[in-house]
Design a protein around this motif. Structure first.
Motif, mmCIF file in Angstrom:
data_model
loop_
_atom_site.group_PDB
_atom_site.id
_atom_site.type_symbol
_atom_site.label_atom_id
_atom_site.label_comp_id
_atom_site.label_asym_id
_atom_site.label_seq_id
_atom_site.Cartn_x
_atom_site.Cartn_y
_atom_site.Cartn_z
ATOM 1 N N GLU A 87 0.588 -1.152 0.004
ATOM 2 C CA GLU A 87 -0.221 -0.096 0.190
ATOM 3 C C GLU A 87 0.861 1.006 -0.265
ATOM 4 O O GLU A 87 1.849 1.185 0.810
ATOM 5 C CB GLU A 87 -1.340 0.277 1.556
ATOM 6 C CG GLU A 87 -1.580 -1.410 1.723
ATOM 7 C CD GLU A 87 -2.769 -1.177 2.537
ATOM 8 O OE1 GLU A 87 -2.807 -0.331 2.939
ATOM 9 O OE2 GLU A 87 -2.396 -2.392 2.833
ATOM 10 N N LYS A 130 -0.326 0.470 -10.371
ATOM 11 C CA LYS A 130 -1.884 -0.720 -10.802
ATOM 12 C C LYS A 130 -0.307 -1.621 -12.253
ATOM 13 O O LYS A 130 0.337 -1.140 -12.939
ATOM 14 C CB LYS A 130 -2.274 0.479 -12.404
ATOM 15 C CG LYS A 130 -3.898 -0.449 -13.105
ATOM 16 C CD LYS A 130 -4.403 1.248 -13.940
ATOM 17 C CE LYS A 130 -5.565 0.514 -14.435
ATOM 18 N NZ LYS A 130 -6.254 1.465 -14.889
ATOM 19 N N ALA A 138 -3.403 -6.121 -8.912
ATOM 20 C CA ALA A 138 -4.302 -4.538 -9.043
ATOM 21 C C ALA A 138 -4.137 -3.701 -10.385
ATOM 22 O O ALA A 138 -4.115 -3.566 -10.908
ATOM 23 C CB ALA A 138 -3.021 -3.582 -8.598
ATOM 24 N N ASP A 185 -8.059 1.093 -8.021
ATOM 25 C CA ASP A 185 -8.221 1.284 -5.712
ATOM 26 C C ASP A 185 -9.272 0.576 -4.920
ATOM 27 O O ASP A 185 -10.956 0.437 -5.521
ATOM 28 C CB ASP A 185 -9.086 3.047 -5.473
ATOM 29 C CG ASP A 185 -7.707 3.397 -6.305
ATOM 30 O OD1 ASP A 185 -6.251 3.542 -6.427
ATOM 31 O OD2 ASP A 185 -7.499 5.018 -6.076
ATOM 32 N N VAL A 187 -4.470 2.072 -5.431
ATOM 33 C CA VAL A 187 -3.710 1.998 -6.789
ATOM 34 C C VAL A 187 -2.945 2.679 -7.552
ATOM 35 O O VAL A 187 -4.163 3.957 -7.669
ATOM 36 C CB VAL A 187 -4.578 0.949 -7.815
ATOM 37 C CG1 VAL A 187 -4.173 0.563 -8.991
ATOM 38 C CG2 VAL A 187 -5.308 -0.308 -6.675
#
Length: 243
Positions: free
Chosen positions: A153, A157, A214, A217, A242
């Motif tokens: 975190e 992407k 990912a 978000d 993201v």
């Protein structure tokens, strides 16, 4: 030889020796009047939650009423007992409480076994005894997902996010839960809808982890739904940005 007169004399009993059984003028025999008690009954009884945790609280509630002239009134200020049975036949008193002004009662106690619960009122000179219907409560062991995390975190992407955690089962001591299905859900930022992304199993040490690419978000959530022996877990969630 004894004469007939002598026999008659020997058998003679003066009238004054007999009890006076005559009724007084205008009198009559009166049988003891049987008192009729009012009918008491349980208008409701509930034991819960269902299922319940091992060594967790049980809530036992209901209402005792008396039927008077076809109207049910709350029976106030009398003691109601709650009983427990593992087989529905042999009952043991567990706790008791005095009813409130409207005849209701609401008790709590700790339970550790599957079984039946019921309320019992012993009655008194004015009201008949009463027993409620029984309510079966299934007892399961608690579970919890700990050390839950979705990382890294933030994340780029197209890179991978790892969702992981440790499932504990309390039986009654806390132990890792191996071989359990963990459901992973995702909710995009700004949405209220959860989408199931995968189901993964815990390892022998109770840990689980699952990788996802990912793309946007959002919040990642894990849940163990439980089984016939275990209650479903908490639902930890972690938001990942993201970029």
């Amino acid at each position: 030889m004894v004469s007939a007169a002598a026999v008659a004399s020997a058998l003679y009993v003066p009238a004054t020796a007999h009890a006076n059984t005559a009724l007084p003028p205008g009198g009559h025999a009166t049988a003891g009047a049987a008192e009729v008690r009012k009918v008491a009954r349980f208008a409701g009884f509930d034991a819960g939650p269902e299922p319940s945790w091992y060594d967790g609280w049980r809530r036992l509630s209901g209402r005792l009423v008396a039927d008077v002239d076809g109207v049910a009134y709350g029976l106030a200020g009398v003691r109601v007992f709650v009983e427990f049975s593992t087989n529905g036949t042999d009952w043991t008193r567990v706790t008791s409480q005095t009813t409130s002004a409207d005849g209701t009662f609401d008790m709590t106690t700790v339970g550790t076994e599957d079984g039946y619960w019921r309320a019992q009122y012993p009655g008194n000179n004015e009201y008949t005894p009463a027993v409620s219907g029984s309510d079966y409560v299934d007892v399961k062991y608690r579970t919890s997902i700990q050390y839950y995390n979705a990382s890294p975190e933030p994340v780029k992407k197209g890179a991978y996010i790892t969702v992981k955690g440790l499932l504990y089962r309390y039986m009654p001591a806390g132990k890792p839960g191996p071989g359990a299905n963990i459901h992973i859900y995702f909710r995009p930022k700004g949405s209220s809808t959860w989408t199931k992304m995968a189901i993964t199993k815990t390892a022998t040490n109770g840990w689980f982890n699952k990788k996802f690419k990912a793309s946007q978000d959002g919040t990642w959530l894990a849940r163990y739904w439980g089984s016939s022996t275990y209650v479903g877990s908490n639902q930890p969630a972690d938001y990942v940005d993201v970029r």
